[in-house]
Scaffold this active site. Structure first.
Site, mmCIF file in Angstrom:
data_model
loop_
_atom_site.group_PDB
_atom_site.id
_atom_site.type_symbol
_atom_site.label_atom_id
_atom_site.label_comp_id
_atom_site.label_asym_id
_atom_site.label_seq_id
_atom_site.Cartn_x
_atom_site.Cartn_y
_atom_site.Cartn_z
ATOM 1 N N GLY A 50 38.787 45.944 39.155
ATOM 2 C CA GLY A 50 38.192 44.837 38.414
ATOM 3 C C GLY A 50 39.071 44.558 37.199
ATOM 4 C CG ASP A 238 41.403 39.863 39.896
ATOM 5 O OD1 ASP A 238 40.517 39.378 40.619
ATOM 6 O OD2 ASP A 238 41.471 41.070 39.598
HETATM 7 O O1 MRU Z 1 40.470 44.385 44.164
HETATM 8 P P1 MRU Z 1 39.479 44.438 43.051
HETATM 9 O O2 MRU Z 1 38.200 45.099 43.425
HETATM 10 O O3 MRU Z 1 40.075 44.979 41.783
HETATM 11 O O4 MRU Z 1 39.135 42.897 42.777
HETATM 12 C C1 MRU Z 1 38.275 42.570 41.739
HETATM 13 C C2 MRU Z 1 37.941 41.116 41.674
HETATM 14 O O5 MRU Z 1 38.473 40.311 42.408
HETATM 15 C C3 MRU Z 1 36.991 40.695 40.599
HETATM 16 O O6 MRU Z 1 36.260 39.582 40.999
HETATM 17 C C4 MRU Z 1 37.792 40.340 39.333
HETATM 18 O O7 MRU Z 1 38.641 41.377 38.965
HETATM 19 C C5 MRU Z 1 36.912 40.000 38.198
HETATM 20 S S1 MRU Z 1 36.091 41.415 37.546
HETATM 21 C C6 MRU Z 1 35.174 40.958 36.227
#
Ligand code: MRU
Length: 349
Positions: A50, A238
């Protein structure tokens, strides 16, 4: 509602402690991390994941590298910590918060004149990032809560909740703040193939807080939008460039579908997720391993020798976004992120 941190610095351990998100929802375990190598593994395996949580992890990672560094001369100390920081920065490419957290702590560290002060400065800055993240999420939550009708049903994708941040969450922070304000909010969580952050993590943290949540397969989203069951889509991000929002793979299809059915599509993110220095084409979308698609438990799902494409993220163009909910307010089209960042003195160049 509980406000347990996702990761934090433990003085006694002289290291980082974090919830291992790969084990949820069946096991809740706190990992003790005392080496940069272990932190990098945790980031790559999505034990910590995240965007905002990666920003905090990047910051604490530099503090950890500084803490472990035994060089006495400032030059040698700085070179070593910079090298370790570079490895942390490279561990995942798409979420800009990771490099932002690393660089912010490095900059603070480089402003002092001896190694011992640099260690203290690094930890102080990393701790400030974590505290700020909580404040940002609450601000996002309050701004976003005002946008939601009462009652309402919100669709979300992946996990943009407390687990993806220091606490509270961005997209789920909006839900939490709305519920705390007395609104009746139901959440539809897309399972989020292949790593199931929606099914495992969003469902876990909302159910823990007593918030109404139902899990659907990703491919059910269009059907329930078409049949009038969704009032708003809210996702995290992200990285937000001038022309696109990068978020978990599948976000773009929800945005297209929401536009088609006249449903507002909101992105909730702190200013630390904005990147006015790049355009969509200049951002690397992480591609992950074949086994994440091809293997489930003991079962092989894809015939041997058949290749897969496992993009972790996609980009949604700005014209599909109804508003971005930030820690400084709600931004509506035209979405000019350079102006937003320079108004707020954030990283725009
Ligand atoms: O691959 P991840 O689990 O790190 O992806 C996370 C996401 O895509 C979330 O939606 C994003 O980081 C926003 S978190 C507030």
């Amino acid at each position: 509602m509980k406000e347990t941190a996702t990761l934090w610095w433990d003085d006694e351990l002289a290291g980082i402690r974090y919830i291992d998100q790969t084990l949820l929802p069946t096991k809740y375990a706190i990992v003790r991390c005392t080496s940069v190598d272990r932190l990098i593994t945790a980031i790559k395996r999505l034990e910590i994941r995240g965007a905002p949580a990666l920003g905090v992890a990047g910051g604490y990672g530099v503090a950890l590298a500084a803490n472990l560094c035994t060089e006495v001369s400032l030059n040698a100390f700085t070179r070593k910590v910079q090298k370790e920081s570079g490895r942390i920065r490279e561990s995942r490419p798409t979420a800009v918060n990771l490099s932002w957290g690393v660089d912010r702590v490095l900059a603070r560290m480089l402003a002092v004149t001896d190694a011992a002060s640099a260690q203290k400065a690094a930890l102080a800055e990393a701790t400030a990032i974590a505290a700020e993240d909580t404040r940002c999420c609450h601000a996002i939550g309050d701004y976003g809560a005002a946008l939601l009708p009462d009652p309402c049903t919100v669709l979300t994708h992946c996990n943009a909740g407390a687990l993806a941040c220091s606490t509270w969450g961005t997209a789920l922070g909006v839900v939490r703040s709305a519920v705390a304000a007395g609104k009746h909010v139901k959440v539809i969580a897309c399972e989020t193939r292949p790593l199931l952050q929606g099914a495992r993590l969003t469902a876990w943290e909302l159910a823990r807080d007593g918030i109404d949540v139902t899990v659907i397969t990703d491919s059910t989203a269009a059907h329930i939008m078409r049949t009038g069951k969704i009032d708003a889509v809210i996702v995290g991000a992200d990285r937000i460039t001038g022309d696109a929002v990068f978020n978990k793979i599948g976000t773009y299809m929800h945005a297209v579908c929401a536009r088609h059915h006249g449903i507002p599509f909101y992105v909730a993110a702190p200013l630390s997720t904005f990147d006015a220095t790049r355009t969509e084409r200049e951002v690397t979308i992480e591609e992950r391993g074949r086994d994440e698609l091809a293997v489930m438990g003991n079962r092989t799902l894809i015939p041997d020798g058949v290749p897969v494409k496992n993009y972790a993220f996609d980009a949604t163009p700005m014209n599909l976004i109804s508003a971005i909910i930030t820690d400084t307010g709600v931004v509506r089209p035209p979405l000019d992120i350079s102006a937003l960042l320079s108004e707020n003195n954030a990283h725009s160049s």
